[in-house]
Design a protein around this motif. Sequence first.
Motif, PDB file in Angstrom:
ATOM      1  N   ARG A   1      72.025  17.016  64.149  1.00 46.60           N
ATOM      2  CA  ARG A   1      72.211  16.773  65.562  1.00 46.60           C
ATOM      3  C   ARG A   1      71.190  15.750  66.053  1.00 46.60           C
ATOM      4  NH1 ARG A   1      75.794  20.241  67.701  1.00 46.60           N
ATOM      5  NH2 ARG A   1      76.167  22.214  66.630  1.00 46.60           N
ATOM      6  N   MET A   2      71.601  14.964  67.064  1.00 43.34           N
ATOM      7  CA  MET A   2      70.758  13.895  67.570  1.00 43.34           C
ATOM      8  C   MET A   2      69.888  14.400  68.719  1.00 43.34           C
ATOM      9  SD  MET A   2      71.591  11.689  65.491  1.00 43.34           S
ATOM     10  CE  MET A   2      70.511  10.453  66.180  1.00 43.34           C
ATOM     11  N   GLY A   3      68.829  15.124  68.407  1.00 45.05           N
ATOM     12  CA  GLY A   3      67.875  15.562  69.406  1.00 45.05           C
ATOM     13  C   GLY A   3      68.518  16.348  70.534  1.00 45.05           C
ATOM     14  N   ALA A   4      68.298  15.854  71.769  1.00 46.31           N
ATOM     15  CA  ALA A   4      68.805  16.549  72.955  1.00 46.31           C
ATOM     16  C   ALA A   4      70.313  16.419  73.105  1.00 46.31           C
ATOM     17  CB  ALA A   4      68.107  16.008  74.201  1.00 46.31           C
ATOM     18  N   HIS A   5      70.920  15.515  72.364  1.00 49.99           N
ATOM     19  CA  HIS A   5      72.364  15.295  72.461  1.00 49.99           C
ATOM     20  C   HIS A   5      73.065  16.267  71.507  1.00 49.99           C
ATOM     21  CE1 HIS A   5      71.412  11.793  74.836  1.00 49.99           C
ATOM     22  NE2 HIS A   5      70.656  11.338  73.864  1.00 49.99           N
ATOM     23  N   GLN A   6      73.331  17.465  72.001  1.00 47.37           N
ATOM     24  CA  GLN A   6      73.792  18.556  71.155  1.00 47.37           C
ATOM     25  C   GLN A   6      75.193  18.358  70.596  1.00 47.37           C
ATOM     26  OE1 GLN A   6      71.859  21.235  70.098  1.00 47.37           O
ATOM     27  NE2 GLN A   6      70.320  19.863  70.956  1.00 47.37           N
ATOM     28  N   HIS A   7      75.979  17.491  71.195  1.00 50.43           N
ATOM     29  CA  HIS A   7      77.347  17.288  70.719  1.00 50.43           C
ATOM     30  C   HIS A   7      77.438  16.227  69.615  1.00 50.43           C
ATOM     31  CE1 HIS A   7      78.867  19.823  73.900  1.00 50.43           C
ATOM     32  NE2 HIS A   7      78.239  19.094  74.807  1.00 50.43           N
ATOM     33  N   ILE A   8      76.383  15.468  69.434  1.00 52.18           N
ATOM     34  CA  ILE A   8      76.417  14.347  68.494  1.00 52.18           C
ATOM     35  C   ILE A   8      75.818  14.757  67.159  1.00 52.18           C
ATOM     36  CG2 ILE A   8      75.759  11.952  68.113  1.00 52.18           C
ATOM     37  CD1 ILE A   8      77.618  12.386  70.465  1.00 52.18           C
ATOM     38  N   LYS A   9      76.571  14.521  66.088  1.00 59.25           N
ATOM     39  CA  LYS A   9      76.094  14.790  64.739  1.00 59.25           C
ATOM     40  C   LYS A   9      76.338  13.558  63.873  1.00 59.25           C
ATOM     41  CE  LYS A   9      78.607  18.526  64.317  1.00 59.25           C
ATOM     42  NZ  LYS A   9      79.216  19.742  63.736  1.00 59.25           N
ATOM     43  N   ILE A  10      75.252  12.981  63.376  1.00 58.06           N
ATOM     44  CA  ILE A  10      75.339  11.773  62.546  1.00 58.06           C
ATOM     45  C   ILE A  10      74.388  11.926  61.367  1.00 58.06           C
ATOM     46  CG2 ILE A  10      75.055   9.265  62.475  1.00 58.06           C
ATOM     47  CD1 ILE A  10      75.482   9.169  65.451  1.00 58.06           C
TER      48      ILE A  10
ATOM     49  N   ASP B   1      77.906  11.533  73.886  1.00 57.96           N
ATOM     50  CA  ASP B   1      77.576  12.931  74.139  1.00 57.96           C
ATOM     51  C   ASP B   1      78.120  13.372  75.498  1.00 57.96           C
ATOM     52  OD1 ASP B   1      75.896  15.328  73.243  1.00 57.96           O
ATOM     53  OD2 ASP B   1      75.086  14.976  75.241  1.00 57.96           O
ATOM     54  N   ARG B   2      77.981  12.514  76.495  1.00 57.34           N
ATOM     55  CA  ARG B   2      78.486  12.834  77.835  1.00 57.34           C
ATOM     56  C   ARG B   2      80.010  12.898  77.834  1.00 57.34           C
ATOM     57  NH1 ARG B   2      75.922   9.201  80.183  1.00 57.34           N
ATOM     58  NH2 ARG B   2      77.533   7.611  80.381  1.00 57.34           N
ATOM     59  N   TYR B   3      80.642  12.006  77.064  1.00 56.51           N
ATOM     60  CA  TYR B   3      82.103  11.995  76.983  1.00 56.51           C
ATOM     61  C   TYR B   3      82.626  13.290  76.354  1.00 56.51           C
ATOM     62  CZ  TYR B   3      86.824  10.746  75.581  1.00 56.51           C
ATOM     63  OH  TYR B   3      88.193  10.742  75.406  1.00 56.51           O
ATOM     64  N   ILE B   4      81.983  13.732  75.268  1.00 56.86           N
ATOM     65  CA  ILE B   4      82.406  14.966  74.599  1.00 56.86           C
ATOM     66  C   ILE B   4      82.205  16.156  75.528  1.00 56.86           C
ATOM     67  CG2 ILE B   4      81.935  16.517  72.660  1.00 56.86           C
ATOM     68  CD1 ILE B   4      81.132  14.052  71.034  1.00 56.86           C
ATOM     69  N   GLU B   5      81.089  16.163  76.239  1.00 59.49           N
ATOM     70  CA  GLU B   5      80.793  17.254  77.165  1.00 59.49           C
ATOM     71  C   GLU B   5      81.846  17.350  78.263  1.00 59.49           C
ATOM     72  OE1 GLU B   5      78.935  20.417  79.026  1.00 59.49           O
ATOM     73  OE2 GLU B   5      78.395  19.519  77.090  1.00 59.49           O
ATOM     74  N   GLU B   6      82.284  16.186  78.781  1.00 63.48           N
ATOM     75  CA  GLU B   6      83.210  16.170  79.904  1.00 63.48           C
ATOM     76  C   GLU B   6      84.666  16.335  79.473  1.00 63.48           C
ATOM     77  OE1 GLU B   6      82.388  12.486  81.787  1.00 63.48           O
ATOM     78  OE2 GLU B   6      80.471  13.152  82.659  1.00 63.48           O
ATOM     79  N   ASN B   7      85.026  15.876  78.277  1.00 66.35           N
ATOM     80  CA  ASN B   7      86.429  15.868  77.864  1.00 66.35           C
ATOM     81  C   ASN B   7      86.761  16.813  76.714  1.00 66.35           C
ATOM     82  OD1 ASN B   7      87.622  13.365  79.458  1.00 66.35           O
ATOM     83  ND2 ASN B   7      85.605  12.758  78.707  1.00 66.35           N
TER      84      ASN B   7
ATOM     85  N   TYR C   1      86.579  14.713  70.304  1.00 68.96           N
ATOM     86  CA  TYR C   1      85.723  14.092  69.294  1.00 68.96           C
ATOM     87  C   TYR C   1      84.564  14.982  68.837  1.00 68.96           C
ATOM     88  CZ  TYR C   1      88.054   9.804  70.810  1.00 68.96           C
ATOM     89  OH  TYR C   1      88.977   8.845  71.144  1.00 68.96           O
ATOM     90  N   LYS C   2      84.652  16.304  69.018  1.00 65.41           N
ATOM     91  CA  LYS C   2      83.553  17.173  68.612  1.00 65.41           C
ATOM     92  C   LYS C   2      83.310  17.098  67.114  1.00 65.41           C
ATOM     93  CE  LYS C   2      83.754  20.596  72.329  1.00 65.41           C
ATOM     94  NZ  LYS C   2      83.923  22.027  72.677  1.00 65.41           N
ATOM     95  N   ASN C   3      84.390  17.003  66.330  1.00 64.46           N
ATOM     96  CA  ASN C   3      84.246  16.986  64.877  1.00 64.46           C
ATOM     97  C   ASN C   3      84.628  15.636  64.271  1.00 64.46           C
ATOM     98  OD1 ASN C   3      83.541  19.810  64.738  1.00 64.46           O
ATOM     99  ND2 ASN C   3      85.700  20.272  65.139  1.00 64.46           N
ATOM    100  N   ALA C   4      84.624  14.603  65.098  1.00 68.82           N
ATOM    101  CA  ALA C   4      85.003  13.272  64.629  1.00 68.82           C
ATOM    102  C   ALA C   4      83.815  12.573  63.969  1.00 68.82           C
ATOM    103  CB  ALA C   4      85.527  12.446  65.798  1.00 68.82           C
TER     104      ALA C   4
END
Length: 245
Positions: free
Chosen positions: A153-162, A187-193, A196-199
Amino acid sequence: MAAGWVKLYRSVMETDLWQDKPFTRGQAWVDLIMLANHMDKEFLFDSTYISVERGSFITSKRKLSERWGWSITKLTKFLNELEKVEMLAQNSDTKKTTLKILNYEKYQGFETILEVAEKTGKRTAKEHRKNTERTPKETNNKEKNDKNEKKVRMGAHQHIKIEPVGFDQLVNDFGKPVIDEYVERLDRYIEENGRYKNANHAGIIRRWITEDATKSKKKPGNNKFNNFHQRAYDYSELERQLLGK
């Protein structure tokens, strides 16, 4: 004398703390840097498209004085002082004032998205040719290592995994300030929509950067100058393009 630089998101300008008036002189200077365009663009002003260079922006003294809680006299004196010490250049007419941050690269020292995207495209093609020449054994070993690499996970951006390697490659190709901006946006896009959580998040970020750069190069910006708001991104359109619809 302090050296180096810190990353500061433009969203700080929307906070109550930042908007508390009157601004200090130092705060006003940082505000000018954040208001400047980070890349060349065109926008519609008074029925005419106007080109605005990276590091510049168009405003009016009235808007700035209201934004900072200053009098027109104090604002004019401040801008003249900055111009005198070669920190800023200004050009005014009856309708607008154009401000340019001199030595903008000193404060935002990374290549434009367009330049990086073009260079990356050339390098990617070369690497693709090189990869196709690998032996079957080398290819199998690489695929095995890739499968064993865990995404983080990318630090505070909990929805992003790279994957670390993938993130390092993005930073190497586009610069960390650019990647940090797109990580926050995705991260904001995934949170709002909820999409792409597992993309492939690294692939989406690379695609968005390239498409933004291409759009900026081919046609004038469609967004009107709107009291220093950031550029509005059409996530729905980007999503349709990513999904091939």
